[in-house]
Design an enzyme around this catalytic site. Structure first.
Site: not given
Lengths: 317, 281
Positions: A13, A40, A61, A86, A112, A120, A170
């Site tokens: 990322r 993020s 989104e 998302f 991610h 998560d 991530r």
């Protein structure tokens, strides 16, 4: 055997964020949209340098995807940023109608992806996104393997006219490809020439494939390793040529075996050169909380799993 | 500029076009289309600064986005009669190999259409993006949208409504077609929309009303007033009261003709109530 060196693990990322920063300076038509995940997605620099071209849309989104489609009308090149879950599943219909079917030049950039986002858990660990995106007519699907390649891909897709899904992750993963590499959409990268088995990998599993090839070599097995960063359009020529040479194939990806790279390779081979194939991928399941390394071990997404799959594939020749 | 009588003739011809399009293929959405004939006529013939030599980027002109894409018959008729493509092409509505798909698309390259719509609730987001691009391009032209009232049941609208006010997108005029009907019945019965003025105002929009959206002069005046309200820090919402099926007596005040075509006899009756003015295609 060529040695690939990890020049220092970095998150992919950050490759996206740094690529976007450079694009901000080099291309004034590039705009960025983010759904409350600026940090993020590593979009802070772009935001700081070009506040007028950065659009914070909030946790919305669907609106973000529609807005990105609208911004192309007026010549902008929008990059949207949020987690892979998302970026795709949540907004599939918005992408389908307002981006893909409408042929808009939107770059959907997704961090991610997969189980390696870690703690998560499964709500955020999408393993279906490659399938969702590759089924959309006209959508280019890219899954980069390390920091350098992600940075190069981010810059390359700005020069390509059409919708793109760019997938990265991530955790920090080995950074082994060249700085300032030439990134060609749809072009496979050969990492090892081999004769016994072809390993076709995407994303950070390319590094695992390299480790697997080294291990196989020690066992006297010659593995060809191909880095497929572009799942669609797939470099079919490279896949077919390698399968013809080695006679069996392993695909490796952090994705459900349904709908991923493995299926694209299998379809290509079934049509042109039927070949035994083993799938290193998740087994039609959801993920769970854990560290990235634990999850890769549990879900069979590491070098050991690739070695095992290669040995099985060779036996099926 | 055409005078009001000429524009009224345009509206009448558009109604004929709507009926003939859906009748020919025995499918399509006449009800909502008929209710918006005055709106489209006012927008394309009187209010918008637009260029019929179509360019997708639409720089230095006003833009329109149809969010409730199922009322494509009225959109196609007005685009064709405004000069975007030959009127005869209305003959191809919903036929195979046509640019006039059941719901509008960019896919076949139909001039005048800048986004696919039909899956409801997406148009305002797209318009917001286009409006923000106009600001980046230092283009002072406006972006218009039309939404069905039932369509506001889609949550994405409220994401967009919140964004527009929160980011002072004041080059946007969004009109809500308040005909009170949706496929399954009245909006009141299916899912009440509540007080839309209060809702838009609570979100921070400048809200105005067109009392009778089937009174052409009122629609023209309303849209022109909306233009004067742009550039003042708030997006502008027009709540436009219309009658679904307007201009064809047996189609009015009911949801029955939302997505149903007239038969031969019904077509003749509808056409007799809307005599030919500009020439049928």
């Amino acid at each position: 055997m060529k040695e690939y060196i990890n020049k220092g693990s970095k998150d992919t990322r950050s490759g996206f964020g740094d690529g976007l920063t450079e694009l901000g300076q080099s291309n004034e038509n590039v705009v960025a949209l983010c759904a409350d995940l600026t940090g993020s997605l590593k979009m802070d620099d772009f935001k700081a340098n070009h506040p007028e071209r950065f659009f914070q849309v909030g946790i919305a989104e669907a609106n973000m995807i529609g807005m990105a489609a609208g911004m192309t009308i007026g010549g902008k090149i929008p990059f949207t940023g949020t987690f892979a879950n998302f970026s795709t599943g949540r907004v599939y219909d918005q992408i389908r109608q307002s981006v893909a079917y409408s042929g808009k030049n939107v770059k959907i950039c997704a961090s991610h992806a997969g189980v390696t986002l870690g703690e998560d858990g499964a709500t955020h660990q999408i393993l279906e996104d490659i399938g969702l995106m590759k089924m959309l007519p006209g959508m280019t699907v890219i899954n980069t393997c390390d920091y350098n390649q992600t940075k190069a891909a981010t810059k390359a897709i700005a020069d390509y006219d059409g919708p793109v899904y760019l997938r990265f992750g991530r955790p920090k993963v080995a950074n082994f490809t060249e700085d300032n590499q030439d990134f060609q959409i749809g072009k496979a990268v050969h990492l090892y020439e081999g004769s016994d088995v072809t390993i076709i990998a995407t994303g950070h599993l390319v590094w695992e494939a390299i480790q697997a090839a080294v291990e196989l070599n020690e066992k006297g097995i010659s593995a060809e390793v191909i880095n497929i960063h572009t799942i669609k359009p797939l470099d079919e020529e490279a896949v077919i040529a390698s399968a013809k040479k080695t006679g069996c194939v392993v695909t490796a990806e952090e994705h459900n075996f349904l709908g991923g790279l493995g299926e694209s390779v299998a379809r290509t081979l079934a049509s042109h050169h039927p070949t035994p194939q083993e799938f290193v991928a998740t087994d039609d399941c959801f993920g769970e909380s854990g560290t990235p390394a634990q999850l890769m071990e549990k879900y069979g997404l590491n070098a050991a799993a690739i070695v095992k799959a290669a040995e099985k594939a060779i036996k099926r020749k | 500029m055409p005078n009001i009588n000429e524009l009224q003739d345009f509206v009448t011809q558009v109604r004929r076009d709507i009926l003939r399009q859906v009748h020919k293929v025995n499918s399509g959405h006449p009800g909502g289309s008929l209710g918006c004939a005055e709106f489209f006529t006012a927008l394309y013939q009187e209010v918008m600064d637009h260029n019929t030599s179509f360019n997708m980027d639409g720089k230095d002109e006003d833009l329109f986005f149809l969010s409730n894409g199922h009322i494509s018959p009225v959109f196609y008729s007005v685009l064709a009669r405004s000069g975007y493509f030959p009127v005869e092409e209305l003959n191809t509505f919903r036929l195979i190999d046509s640019r006039l798909q059941g719901h509008p698309t960019t896919h076949e390259g139909l001039p005048g259409v800048r986004i696919a719509s039909g899956s409801l609730g997406q148009g305002m987001s797209v318009a917001l993006g286009a409006a923000q691009a106009k600001k980046l391009n230092k283009d002072a032209h406006l972006v218009y949208t039309l939404h069905g009232d039932g369509e506001l049941q889609e949550g994405q609208n409220w994401e967009a409504i919140m964004y527009a006010a929160g980011n002072n997108v004041d080059n946007l005029i969004s009109t809500i077609d308040l005909n009170g009907q949706q496929i399954d019945g009245s909006t009141e019965k299916v899912l009440p929309l509540g007080n839309l003025r209060a809702k838009f105002e609570a979100f921070g929009w400048d809200v105005m009303e067109i009392e009778d959206g089937n009174d052409l002069q009122q629609v023209i005046d309303g849209l022109k007033e909306a233009k004067t309200r742009t550039g003042k820090g708030k997006p502008v919402c027009i709540l436009m009261n219309t009658v679904m099926g307007n201009g064809v007596d047996f189609m009015m005040h009911t949801h029955a003709w939302h997505g149903k075509a007239p038969n031969d006899e019904q077509l003749e009756k509808g056409l007799s109530q809307n005599p030919e003015t500009l020439g049928d295609y």
